[in-house]
Design a protein around this motif. Structure first.
Motif, PDB file in Angstrom:
ATOM      1  N   ARG A  97     -31.849  16.093  22.658  1.00 43.12           N
ATOM      2  CA  ARG A  97     -31.928  14.964  23.429  1.00 43.12           C
ATOM      3  C   ARG A  97     -30.337  14.923  24.035  1.00 43.12           C
ATOM      4  O   ARG A  97     -30.059  14.883  25.217  1.00 43.12           O
ATOM      5  N   ARG A  98     -29.551  14.913  22.928  1.00 42.25           N
ATOM      6  CA  ARG A  98     -28.024  14.717  23.238  1.00 42.25           C
ATOM      7  C   ARG A  98     -27.548  15.758  24.280  1.00 42.25           C
ATOM      8  O   ARG A  98     -26.652  15.274  25.055  1.00 42.25           O
ATOM      9  N   LYS A  99     -28.016  16.978  23.767  1.00 43.95           N
ATOM     10  CA  LYS A  99     -27.390  18.088  24.482  1.00 43.95           C
ATOM     11  C   LYS A  99     -27.784  18.062  25.979  1.00 43.95           C
ATOM     12  O   LYS A  99     -27.045  18.305  26.971  1.00 43.95           O
ATOM     13  N   THR A 100     -28.891  17.631  26.056  1.00 42.07           N
ATOM     14  CA  THR A 100     -29.555  17.668  27.568  1.00 42.07           C
ATOM     15  C   THR A 100     -28.944  16.456  28.397  1.00 42.07           C
ATOM     16  O   THR A 100     -28.575  16.737  29.549  1.00 42.07           O
ATOM     17  N   MET A 101     -28.550  15.361  27.768  1.00 38.03           N
ATOM     18  CA  MET A 101     -27.949  14.531  28.440  1.00 38.03           C
ATOM     19  C   MET A 101     -26.418  14.607  28.736  1.00 38.03           C
ATOM     20  O   MET A 101     -26.051  14.329  29.718  1.00 38.03           O
TER      21      MET A 101
END
Length: 364
Positions: free
Chosen positions: A334-338
């Motif tokens: 999730r953090r990578k996508t954001m």
């Protein structure tokens, strides 16, 4: 090139102005600057401390309700325009830049009366009264959010972004900054900060949630704001402060710190969002509802819609809600996508874009 810059009232108007000046000084040391603010505003201390020539005019803002004070403000505006004209004639600038706050009103208006080309810079998604008023008198209106463009004449609008982004992305990283706060961990770090003075609703949510963060797969670096620090620190001690939570009062070098954390929970001021997107920072945004036209929520919407942030309205904020969103945000995928979405939304070349517009006007 000789440039007059005007902006004041809040750091959100002052720091983009300083970032632009610093960029231009680096590009060409021969540029000359005069900053015009108010005598009692934040800018009266911050700007001289940065080594920039400073002058002031006396002006106050309009009340949004019917008030006799507005009659006084009109008189002060007229007097401030005359003072600004005098300063402009003495300095003889090639261009004038207004970065927001009511002090820009008389300064930029005076420039238009003297035939000096000018630009206003709107940091927020919803413009303030001063920039709406000045839009008819300037040659260009620089915006940071596409949503702001609709408030201004199409032929004058240029999208530049916020010069603070350029300053943040080019900042030298202090490799020891985390250690200076007593943080030594291999866990990903989430920074929680409510602004330089802190934000009581965010503090209360952290107080409620912090004991439950023990053993979580992240480390929280929590900035209380100096005025709240002793009270918050004592209250957290009383209810057990987990080892993966560090509490500090204030961060002086935010650009450097942002290069050492993996996510941020904060308000949604325009300058803050410029800083976050400049470094591709995933975030949880808690907009202040106490600002004009609820512009922080509209600022936040821009990043939420881009997939770069999630938003918690203050009316919905609690320790449980904050914990739920942190756990979701700190999942690696999730953090990578954001992070990718935040990078795409950023304008790390914002100062150069605005500088280019000033050069064009100065050459005409």
């Amino acid at each position: 090139m000789k440039v007059v810059v005007s902006g004041g009232g809040t750091g959100g108007h002052i720091y983009p102005a300083l970032a632009l000046i610093h960029h231009m000084q680096a590009a060409d040391p021969a540029h000359e600057f005069l900053y015009i603010g108010t005598e009692n505003g934040l800018e009266s201390g911050i700007v001289p401390d940065a080594g920039i020539d400073f002058a002031s005019v006396h002006i106050t803002g309009f009340k949004r309700r019917i008030s006799f004070d507005n009659v006084k403000t009109l008189w002060r505006f007229a007097a401030a325009v005359q003072k600004a004209k005098k300063l402009l004639k003495e300095f003889n600038p090639d261009v004038v830049v207004g970065t927001g706050g009511y002090v820009c009103g008389p300064v930029v208006y005076a420039a238009s009366r003297l035939g000096i080309p000018s630009v206003i810079h709107e940091q927020n998604s919803v413009p303030g009264l001063t920039n709406k008023f000045l839009a008819r008198y300037v040659q260009k209106t620089a915006v940071c959010f596409e949503e702001a463009a609709s408030y201004f004449p199409d032929e004058k609008v240029v999208f530049t972004g916020n010069p603070r982004a350029t300053e943040v992305v080019s900042a030298d990283a202090d490799e020891n900054i985390l250690a200076s706060f007593g943080v030594t961990t291999e866990l990903p770090i989430v920074l929680i900060v409510g602004g330089s003075r802190g934000a009581r609703p965010i503090n209360e949510a952290v107080l409620e949630a912090a004991p439950g963060w023990e053993g979580k797969p992240f480390h929280v670096l929590y900035v209380t704001g100096e005025v709240h620090y002793e009270d918050i620190r004592n209250r957290l001690k009383d209810q057990h402060l987990p080892d993966n939570v560090s509490v500090i009062p204030y961060v002086k070098d935010m650009p450097s710190l942002l290069q050492h954390v993996q996510a941020v929970t904060t308000r949604a001021g325009a300058t803050t969002l410029a800083e976050l997107t400049a470094v591709g920072m995933p975030s949880i945004l808690i907009p202040s509802p106490y600002v004009t036209n609820n512009h922080q929520e509209k600022n936040a919407d821009s990043l939420v819609n881009a997939g770069a942030a999630v938003m918690i309205r203050e009316s919905e904020l609690s320790g449980a809600v904050l914990t739920e969103q942190l756990e979701h945000l700190m999942k690696p995928d999730r953090r990578k996508t954001m992070q990718a979405a935040a990078e795409a939304a950023g304008t790390p070349d914002a100062a150069q874009r605005l500088y280019a517009e000033l050069l064009k006007l100065a050459e005409k």
